[in-house]
Write a protein that holds these residues in place. Sequence first.
Motif, short mmCIF file in Angstrom:
data_model
loop_
_atom_site.label_atom_id
_atom_site.label_comp_id
_atom_site.label_asym_id
_atom_site.label_seq_id
_atom_site.Cartn_x
_atom_site.Cartn_y
_atom_site.Cartn_z
N ALA A 173 0.84 -1.19 0.00
CA ALA A 173 0.00 0.00 0.00
C ALA A 173 0.88 1.24 0.00
O ALA A 173 1.25 1.76 1.04
CB ALA A 173 -0.90 -0.02 1.22
N SER A 174 1.26 1.70 -1.18
CA SER A 174 2.17 2.84 -1.27
C SER A 174 1.44 4.13 -0.97
O SER A 174 0.22 4.17 -0.92
CB SER A 174 2.79 2.90 -2.67
OG SER A 174 1.78 3.05 -3.62
N GLU A 175 2.21 5.18 -0.74
CA GLU A 175 1.66 6.53 -0.54
C GLU A 175 0.68 6.61 0.62
O GLU A 175 -0.30 7.33 0.55
CB GLU A 175 0.95 7.00 -1.80
CG GLU A 175 1.90 7.27 -2.94
CD GLU A 175 1.13 7.87 -4.11
OE1 GLU A 175 0.61 8.96 -3.96
OE2 GLU A 175 1.05 7.21 -5.15
N GLY A 176 0.92 5.81 1.65
CA GLY A 176 0.08 5.95 2.82
C GLY A 176 -0.96 4.87 2.94
O GLY A 176 -1.19 4.33 4.01
N GLY A 177 -1.60 4.53 1.83
CA GLY A 177 -2.45 3.35 1.83
C GLY A 177 -3.92 3.56 2.09
O GLY A 177 -4.67 2.59 2.13
N ALA A 178 -4.35 4.81 2.25
CA ALA A 178 -5.79 5.02 2.44
C ALA A 178 -6.51 4.86 1.11
O ALA A 178 -5.92 5.07 0.05
CB ALA A 178 -6.03 6.41 3.02
N ASN A 179 -7.75 4.47 1.16
CA ASN A 179 -8.61 4.46 -0.02
C ASN A 179 -8.11 3.57 -1.16
O ASN A 179 -8.22 3.93 -2.32
CB ASN A 179 -8.79 5.89 -0.57
CG ASN A 179 -9.45 6.80 0.42
OD1 ASN A 179 -10.26 6.34 1.24
ND2 ASN A 179 -9.11 8.07 0.40
N LEU A 180 -7.55 2.43 -0.80
CA LEU A 180 -7.08 1.51 -1.84
C LEU A 180 -8.07 0.36 -1.99
O LEU A 180 -8.55 -0.19 -1.00
CB LEU A 180 -5.72 0.93 -1.45
CG LEU A 180 -4.51 1.84 -1.56
CD1 LEU A 180 -3.29 1.17 -0.93
CD2 LEU A 180 -4.23 2.18 -3.02
N PHE A 181 -8.35 -0.03 -3.23
CA PHE A 181 -9.07 -1.28 -3.48
C PHE A 181 -8.08 -2.42 -3.28
O PHE A 181 -6.94 -2.34 -3.74
CB PHE A 181 -9.60 -1.33 -4.91
CG PHE A 181 -10.75 -0.40 -5.18
CD1 PHE A 181 -12.00 -0.66 -4.64
CD2 PHE A 181 -10.58 0.73 -5.96
CE1 PHE A 181 -13.07 0.19 -4.89
CE2 PHE A 181 -11.64 1.59 -6.21
CZ PHE A 181 -12.89 1.32 -5.67
N SER A 182 -8.52 -3.47 -2.59
CA SER A 182 -7.63 -4.62 -2.42
C SER A 182 -8.22 -5.83 -3.13
O SER A 182 -9.43 -5.93 -3.33
CB SER A 182 -7.40 -4.90 -0.94
OG SER A 182 -8.60 -5.33 -0.35
N LEU A 183 -7.35 -6.73 -3.52
CA LEU A 183 -7.81 -7.95 -4.18
C LEU A 183 -6.94 -9.13 -3.81
O LEU A 183 -5.82 -8.95 -3.32
CB LEU A 183 -7.83 -7.77 -5.71
CG LEU A 183 -6.50 -7.57 -6.44
CD1 LEU A 183 -6.55 -8.25 -7.80
CD2 LEU A 183 -6.21 -6.09 -6.61
N ASP A 184 -7.49 -10.30 -4.02
CA ASP A 184 -6.73 -11.53 -3.78
C ASP A 184 -5.89 -11.82 -5.01
O ASP A 184 -6.42 -11.96 -6.12
CB ASP A 184 -7.68 -12.69 -3.50
CG ASP A 184 -6.90 -13.99 -3.35
OD1 ASP A 184 -6.23 -14.16 -2.32
OD2 ASP A 184 -6.94 -14.82 -4.29
N TYR A 185 -4.57 -11.91 -4.81
CA TYR A 185 -3.65 -12.14 -5.92
C TYR A 185 -2.93 -13.46 -5.69
O TYR A 185 -1.92 -13.51 -5.00
CB TYR A 185 -2.66 -10.99 -6.02
CG TYR A 185 -1.77 -11.03 -7.24
CD1 TYR A 185 -2.21 -10.51 -8.45
CD2 TYR A 185 -0.50 -11.60 -7.19
CE1 TYR A 185 -1.41 -10.55 -9.58
CE2 TYR A 185 0.31 -11.65 -8.32
CZ TYR A 185 -0.15 -11.12 -9.51
OH TYR A 185 0.65 -11.17 -10.63
N PHE A 186 -3.48 -14.53 -6.21
CA PHE A 186 -2.90 -15.87 -6.02
C PHE A 186 -2.57 -16.12 -4.55
O PHE A 186 -1.45 -16.52 -4.21
CB PHE A 186 -1.65 -16.04 -6.90
CG PHE A 186 -1.91 -15.83 -8.37
CD1 PHE A 186 -2.59 -16.79 -9.11
CD2 PHE A 186 -1.49 -14.68 -9.01
CE1 PHE A 186 -2.84 -16.60 -10.47
CE2 PHE A 186 -1.73 -14.48 -10.37
CZ PHE A 186 -2.40 -15.45 -11.10
#
Lengths: 428, 428
Positions: free
Chosen positions: A165-178
């Motif tokens: 989570a670069s740049e602080g990490g607020a407001n990021l969509f997350s997903l399952d990546y393998f």
Amino acid sequence: MVFVKTHDISELNSGTIGKEVVLGGWVEDLRKLGKMTFITLRDVSGISQIIVKGELNDNLEELNRQSVISVRGIVQETKARDFDFEIKAEEIDVLAKAIHPLPVDPIGRLESNIDTRLNHRALDMRNQKTASIFKLRHHVLEILRKTLAEKKFIEITTPKIIGSASEGGANLFSLDYFGKTAYLAQSPQLYKEQMTIGLERVYEISNFYRAENSHTGRHLSEFTSIDIEAAFMDYNDVMNILESLVMGVYKFVSVNCKKEQENIGHTIEIPKSPFERITYTQVIEELKKVGEKVEFGDDLLDSHLRIIGKNHPGFYFLTDWPMKLKPFYIREKDEDSKLSRSFDLQYGYLELSSGGTRLHNPETLKSRLKEQGLDPAQFADHLQTFDWGMPPHSGWGMGLDRLMTTLIGIDNVREVVLYPRDPDRLSP
Amino acid sequence: MVFVKTHDISELNSGTIGKEVVLGGWVEDLRKLGKMTFITLRDVSGISQIIVKGELNDNLEELNRQSVISVRGIVQETKARDFDFEIKAEEIDVLAKAIHPLPVDPIGRLESNIDTRLNHRALDMRNQKTASIFKLRHHVLEILRKTLAEKKFIEITTPKIIGSASEGGANLFSLDYFGKTAYLAQSPQLYKEQMTIGLERVYEISNFYRAENSHTGRHLSEFTSIDIEAAFMDYNDVMNILESLVMGVYKFVSVNCKKEQENIGHTIEIPKSPFERITYTQVIEELKKVGEKVEFGDDLLDSHLRIIGKNHPGFYFLTDWPMKLKPFYIREKDEDSKLSRSFDLQYGYLELSSGGTRLHNPETLKSRLKEQGLDPAQFADHLQTFDWGMPPHSGWGMGLDRLMTTLIGIDNVREVVLYPRDPDRLSP
């Protein structure tokens, strides 16, 4: 399908009079007068009149407007007021029938609200106002890339799936990546900085993602960003580049896209240049004068920007923000370390772009991360690059969608994005 | 930073001899001979020699290679074999120090494996071979967009976050979207088809996503795709466009990017045109002749494509596939409804592009969805557009990364993607 379109409608001219052409397009209007039918045919380039006589009319029984036809016929002069030429039909094929009534009026005589139009976006694209917005967007992208290439910027593509989570990490969509957690990138910030180490000047125009629960006319979850980063440049240098790009866009479309401006019903005025450059400190003084309770170090609220925007209509730079309001990668000023080498490009109250000179010393960068409550270990991949000969560099990111709204004179970014995404809209 | 770069190294010429310039770049080599230091300075455009005398040398104590310096000095002629000019330094600033030893050798004398280089991608970009690959990629994108615009294609941006699992739904990354399940788009297929209803010819060059657990040199989870869709065109028309684009790319870079070819150590040969067009049925016969057990309707395995690729080196189209092997949106041939109006563009065994004529009749489209075990209700947003006057249309998608590998003569797409993503790689 045997039919092969020989001409776009806009290619008909005095040289084609008397010649046989094959056109393809949509029936915008259809009027029967005795044994003749007059069809207004539209394709992407314009409209023409088709004259249909005799048996050919049989083809047109129960044909709804907006159906797709191909026409083989002879170009002739016309007395009709709205057309330059007309086609005497020799053969007509109905390629696809449209239903009646259509869910939105593609001629635009009956106005539909934005939600209804977005729910039927493909049909909305038959409205010449909407189509013209996206034709303009095409030209804006074209002139932006051309100018950046001339200024020696190399186009890059950074990853949109990122591992931390670069740049602080607020407001990021997350997903399952393998089996691992990944995120959708909010910007190419760290990657574009890294690339200056080898390519010096880079740019990217791409979609980025922000999981912010905003419901305004200027925020989307998926937006198109124009980003540049340049080695051996200061923030004044990249401000100059930004200004010349914006001026270039306005000049180009203002001169070359007359028909689109007509369709949109908006004349694109070339802004005054150079853009005013106002410091954050000056803005605070301006706000105090009109009675706003605001101190150095306060972030500017929407209400503040609306006041400033009224005082400074059009484009202006808002420069030299306090360091504490800026991301960790922004560099301080030599003469006052509380101030940063940073800027926003504003259009009235609307923020279009944000940029600045970046820190390039790894030790200072680590201190700034800690100051902002971020863990340098999370940024190990990024920080290591600063040990490999990281040049001084500066850059900015600009929202393409917002720039388009200034050009078109509307205030909802949804009008300039084909299939916008916001907290309430995930389809079509 | 007061320093302002006045010239790129490639801008030095006989006209600059005797003039003062300011350069910025990386110390590629540094040799002391008595009281003089000879620096090889590299910037993005080339290399030059810097002659440092006297006190200025103090600046250079313990300066590692790949550190960043700015140099003010006078351009003069040189007797050194590797340089056109040299600079007599008057002032040198060390802008950033590089560590020693570096994790990969940016000169490329010591070869590192691809994983090590990708883990240090920014530094790898100081290797002229790698930098040249991405400079070539920049030019490839430039010529692709220029040609498409000339052919009246309008650039569009489709959403990458989508609400339903289109095109069957296998291998999609899913994410939480404000409490709903969303997916990352595998292609712009449905959206670009919809756009032909208003814009006729559209294209997009963007990243798309495939959650496939593949470990090969030609699959990535995030890849760049070039997509076109055109109203009133048949699959032969869009094959012609594809062939002229590929030929255009090869011709342009072959002629205009000599230095990059030199750096990569690969001469780009212009392919023979027209590309061979072989039907699926012919291929099955070819395979049978060499003893492969394969029947009409079987998909071609990698092993089959390797045989075919040896028989047909370079570019060729593989056309007229069985309908049952093609996605629901592909249209059948009039003369044999078991066959489709479809093609792949192959480079030897490598599939570069896939395309065809699309169904534009909504009833046939619904039947095909059901035939393939898909639920038309899932495609309601898409299917409704076919009631609004959907023109006959055709298109294709091509993997940019794969095209780049053919150009450069390597067989791992990771070499041509800045920060590749695969099941094992999510960083940097």
